[in-house]
Design a protein around this motif. Structure first.
Motif, mmCIF file in Angstrom:
data_model
loop_
_atom_site.group_PDB
_atom_site.id
_atom_site.type_symbol
_atom_site.label_atom_id
_atom_site.label_comp_id
_atom_site.label_asym_id
_atom_site.label_seq_id
_atom_site.Cartn_x
_atom_site.Cartn_y
_atom_site.Cartn_z
ATOM 1 N N ASP A 101 0.851 -1.323 0.059
ATOM 2 C CA ASP A 101 0.076 0.039 0.085
ATOM 3 C C ASP A 101 0.879 1.172 0.128
ATOM 4 O OD1 ASP A 101 -2.247 -1.641 -0.075
ATOM 5 O OD2 ASP A 101 -2.873 -0.880 2.044
ATOM 6 N N ILE A 102 0.439 2.119 -0.887
ATOM 7 C CA ILE A 102 1.199 3.549 -1.000
ATOM 8 C C ILE A 102 0.650 4.565 -0.307
ATOM 9 C CG2 ILE A 102 2.328 5.194 -2.489
ATOM 10 C CD1 ILE A 102 2.684 2.987 -4.442
ATOM 11 N N PHE A 103 1.143 5.483 0.647
ATOM 12 C CA PHE A 103 0.492 6.446 1.246
ATOM 13 C C PHE A 103 1.231 7.736 1.022
ATOM 14 C CE2 PHE A 103 -1.087 2.742 3.623
ATOM 15 C CZ PHE A 103 -2.202 3.009 4.062
ATOM 16 N N ARG A 104 0.403 8.967 0.805
ATOM 17 C CA ARG A 104 1.152 10.150 1.067
ATOM 18 C C ARG A 104 0.746 10.739 2.198
ATOM 19 N NH1 ARG A 104 3.281 13.598 -2.485
ATOM 20 N NH2 ARG A 104 2.354 12.380 -4.321
ATOM 21 N N ALA A 108 5.654 13.668 1.469
ATOM 22 C CA ALA A 108 6.518 12.332 1.203
ATOM 23 C C ALA A 108 5.502 11.176 0.546
ATOM 24 C CB ALA A 108 7.173 11.944 2.511
ATOM 25 N N LEU A 109 5.813 10.299 -0.229
ATOM 26 C CA LEU A 109 5.231 8.990 -0.471
ATOM 27 C C LEU A 109 5.908 7.835 0.570
ATOM 28 C CD1 LEU A 109 4.460 9.217 -4.072
ATOM 29 C CD2 LEU A 109 2.829 9.338 -2.484
ATOM 30 N N VAL A 110 5.066 6.987 1.005
ATOM 31 C CA VAL A 110 5.724 5.923 1.854
ATOM 32 C C VAL A 110 4.929 4.606 1.484
ATOM 33 C CG1 VAL A 110 6.477 7.290 3.557
ATOM 34 C CG2 VAL A 110 4.379 6.058 3.973
ATOM 35 N N GLN A 111 5.474 3.540 1.567
ATOM 36 C CA GLN A 111 4.986 2.095 1.088
ATOM 37 C C GLN A 111 5.098 1.341 2.090
ATOM 38 O OE1 GLN A 111 6.850 0.063 -2.205
ATOM 39 N NE2 GLN A 111 4.943 -0.533 -3.005
ATOM 40 N N VAL A 112 4.095 0.365 2.618
ATOM 41 C CA VAL A 112 4.029 -0.639 3.535
ATOM 42 C C VAL A 112 5.257 -1.770 3.158
ATOM 43 C CG1 VAL A 112 2.791 -2.303 4.756
ATOM 44 C CG2 VAL A 112 1.821 -0.033 4.243
ATOM 45 N N SER A 113 6.140 -1.853 3.759
ATOM 46 C CA SER A 113 7.181 -3.030 3.394
ATOM 47 C C SER A 113 7.097 -4.213 3.959
ATOM 48 C CB SER A 113 8.318 -2.398 3.732
ATOM 49 O OG SER A 113 8.675 -1.932 5.017
ATOM 50 N N GLN A 114 6.685 -4.251 5.620
ATOM 51 C CA GLN A 114 6.472 -5.553 6.096
ATOM 52 C C GLN A 114 5.776 -5.163 7.525
ATOM 53 O OE1 GLN A 114 10.993 -5.505 6.812
ATOM 54 N NE2 GLN A 114 10.338 -6.233 8.693
ATOM 55 N N GLY A 115 5.512 -6.180 8.173
ATOM 56 C CA GLY A 115 5.018 -6.139 9.435
ATOM 57 C C GLY A 115 6.141 -5.904 10.425
ATOM 58 N N ARG A 116 5.905 -5.402 11.520
ATOM 59 C CA ARG A 116 6.707 -5.157 12.622
ATOM 60 C C ARG A 116 6.978 -6.496 13.303
ATOM 61 N NH1 ARG A 116 6.818 -2.126 17.601
ATOM 62 N NH2 ARG A 116 8.799 -2.302 18.788
#
Length: 225
Positions: A101-104, A108-116
């Motif tokens: 998922d990509i969020f603004r 900035a633009l960030v993308q979900v990379s993994q769970g914690r």
């Protein structure tokens, strides 16, 4: 959904010989967000924390009520920051957010990379000997972002969903495959091929496929590594 933005320095971790930056506090002004995180944030052990795939940690404030029900009225749970998060919100949780998922947020633009993946420092942070295990077992883990576009982020900025690249792969599904139904070959094969997922998680999935067994998480959860 507006964000609470938090950062923290490296400091001694109470009750240990170690240092940690798990204690995060809300900031009042804008922060520059780059490929490895916020300008005034830090990580003590760069072998396992921080880096491009763990640039920003998001933990839902929605979970705090459940933790108060589990643990009692700990002062630590009165406000965001208990879990070392950089971003706190109400609304999105592991049940609705998916890998990729990509969020603004701000500029900035960030993308979900993994769970914690919780570690033993949570045990000392909360004064609960098995806190890291509880976080892992409940699936109330939070998640990390990689930064696709650096920019300035301010407290109160809106977190806006821009795109979904793997909507079927919610963090809840990923958690279930990795921590509950741990040797489901179909799920592991899909995880190993999920290119928007952090490489470390894909390697974990491939190792399970190759070995037919689950790795031992206890050193990470108990601090015995």
């Amino acid at each position: 959904m507006p964000i609470t933005l938090l950062t923290g320095p490296v400091a001694p971790l109470a009750g240990t010989q170690s240092k940690s930056a798990i204690a995060k506090a809300p900031v009042a002004g804008p922060q520059s967000l780059g490929a490895e995180g916020f300008e005034h944030d830090a990580q003590a052990d760069r072998r396992v924390h921080g880096g491009p795939e763990k640039a920003v940690h998001h933990y839902p404030f929605d979970h705090y009520a459940a933790w108060r029900a589990d643990l009692g009225a700990l002062p630590l749970l009165d406000a965001p920051g208990a879990f070392g998060e950089n971003i706190s919100t109400l609304g999105p949780t592991e049940a609705s957010v998916a890998v990729g998922d990509i969020f603004r947020v701000g500029g900035a633009l960030v993308q979900v990379s993994q769970g914690r993946q919780p570690c033993w420092k949570l045990n000392h942070r909360f004064g609960v000997p098995d806190m890291a295990r509880r976080v892992q077992d409940t699936g109330r883990t939070g998640w990390y972002y990689r930064v696709l576009q650096p920019g300035t982020v301010s407290p109160g900025d809106e977190l806006q969903l821009i795109d979904r690249l793997a909507p079927d792969w919610t963090l809840g599904r990923l958690w279930r495959a990795m921590y509950v139904d741990r040797l489901n070959r179909a799920e592991l094969e899909a995880i190993a091929a999920l290119d928007v997922l952090a490489e470390g998680w894909r390697r974990h999935a491939q190792r399970r496929l190759d070995s037919g067994r689950v790795e031992d998480w206890r050193p990470r959860l108990e601090g015995t590594a």
